[in-house]
Design an enzyme around this catalytic site. Structure first.
Site, PDB file in Angstrom:
ATOM      1  N   CYS A 148       0.867  -1.182   0.000  1.00  0.00           N
ATOM      2  CA  CYS A 148       0.000   0.000   0.000  1.00  0.00           C
ATOM      3  C   CYS A 148       0.902   1.229   0.000  1.00  0.00           C
ATOM      4  O   CYS A 148       2.087   1.134  -0.319  1.00  0.00           O
ATOM      5  CB  CYS A 148      -0.941  -0.007   1.214  1.00  0.00           C
ATOM      6  SG  CYS A 148      -0.109   0.241   2.797  1.00  0.00           S
ATOM      7  N   GLY A 149       0.366   2.390   0.360  1.00  0.00           N
ATOM      8  CA  GLY A 149       1.168   3.604   0.320  1.00  0.00           C
ATOM      9  C   GLY A 149       2.198   3.695   1.422  1.00  0.00           C
ATOM     10  O   GLY A 149       3.370   3.980   1.175  1.00  0.00           O
TER      11      GLY A 149
END
Length: 218
Positions: A148-149
């Protein structure tokens, strides 16, 4: 200017990681409890070697030589900005479309506290997450590098997948935010991969700093 840019980016990432008010934390108090349990559980799995933490600088080796498939669990609006070519996509969080009076009030508070600054939508956990991953990757022995980020949502996703029967899991430590341009050479989308989580007002501040940096070099 480079120091200012680094400090600004760090402040953005810290702002994104600030705990939300209890009134709407993770859209549901239950979600917060699941997140806490997942964090504790995944740390135990990492320490035991059941889940392999892979930093962005080693991701290419994991994907090209070790047989991992990259599973991007970011919401669609982040992936549209930048994504790794060939990666799978199943979002862990989806936009909360409930328009009941309580949810609308929560959305308004969320917009004032976080949404305006970061551009993040009010979300809920995708109730079909594991099922959708199973459709995309039916082989429970497949090696999946979950990303994810910032590395927090993927931590929860990795825990859910482990509970769902996937045992060859990797976790992208630090997320795409900590990646360099050379870590994932085939990136598509209009933005840099490491800035895809940045939106709202903070996005325009970042663009302004890039502009000032470019002018300063001339």
């Amino acid at each position: 200017m480079a120091v200012q840019l680094s400090q600004f980016r760090s402040s953005l990432l810290k702002h994104e990681k600030q705990p939300k008010p209890p009134f709407f934390s993770s859209s549901k108090t239950r979600t917060f409890r699941v997140s806490t349990a997942a964090s504790s559980g995944i740390q135990q799995l990492i320490q035991s070697g059941e889940v392999k933490p892979i930093p962005p600088k080693d991701a290419a080796t994991a994907l090209n030589s070790d047989g991992f498939k990259l599973l991007d669990i970011r919401p669609q609006w982040e992936r549209e900005k930048a994504y790794v070519k060939g990666s799978l996509h199943v979002p862990l969080f989806v936009k909360d479309t409930d328009n009941g009076p309580i949810t609308l009030l929560k959305k308004w508070v969320h917009f004032g506290y976080i949404g305006l600054w970061t551009g993040q939508n009010f979300t809920m956990i995708n109730p079909n997450f594991v099922r959708e991953v199973d459709v995309a990757v039916s082989d429970k022995e497949a090696k999946l590098l979950v990303a994810c980020g910032e590395g927090l949502r993927s931590m929860m996703a990795t825990w859910k997948l482990y509970e769902g029967g996937y045992k060859n899991l990797g976790w992208l430590a630090g997320g795409f935010n900590r990646s360099a341009d050379s870590d994932f050479p085939e990136v598509e989308g209009p933005e840099k991969l490491q800035y895809a989580t940045i939106g709202g007002v903070s996005y325009y501040f970042l663009k302004l700093l890039f502009l000032l940096q470019a002018v300063g070099k001339e």
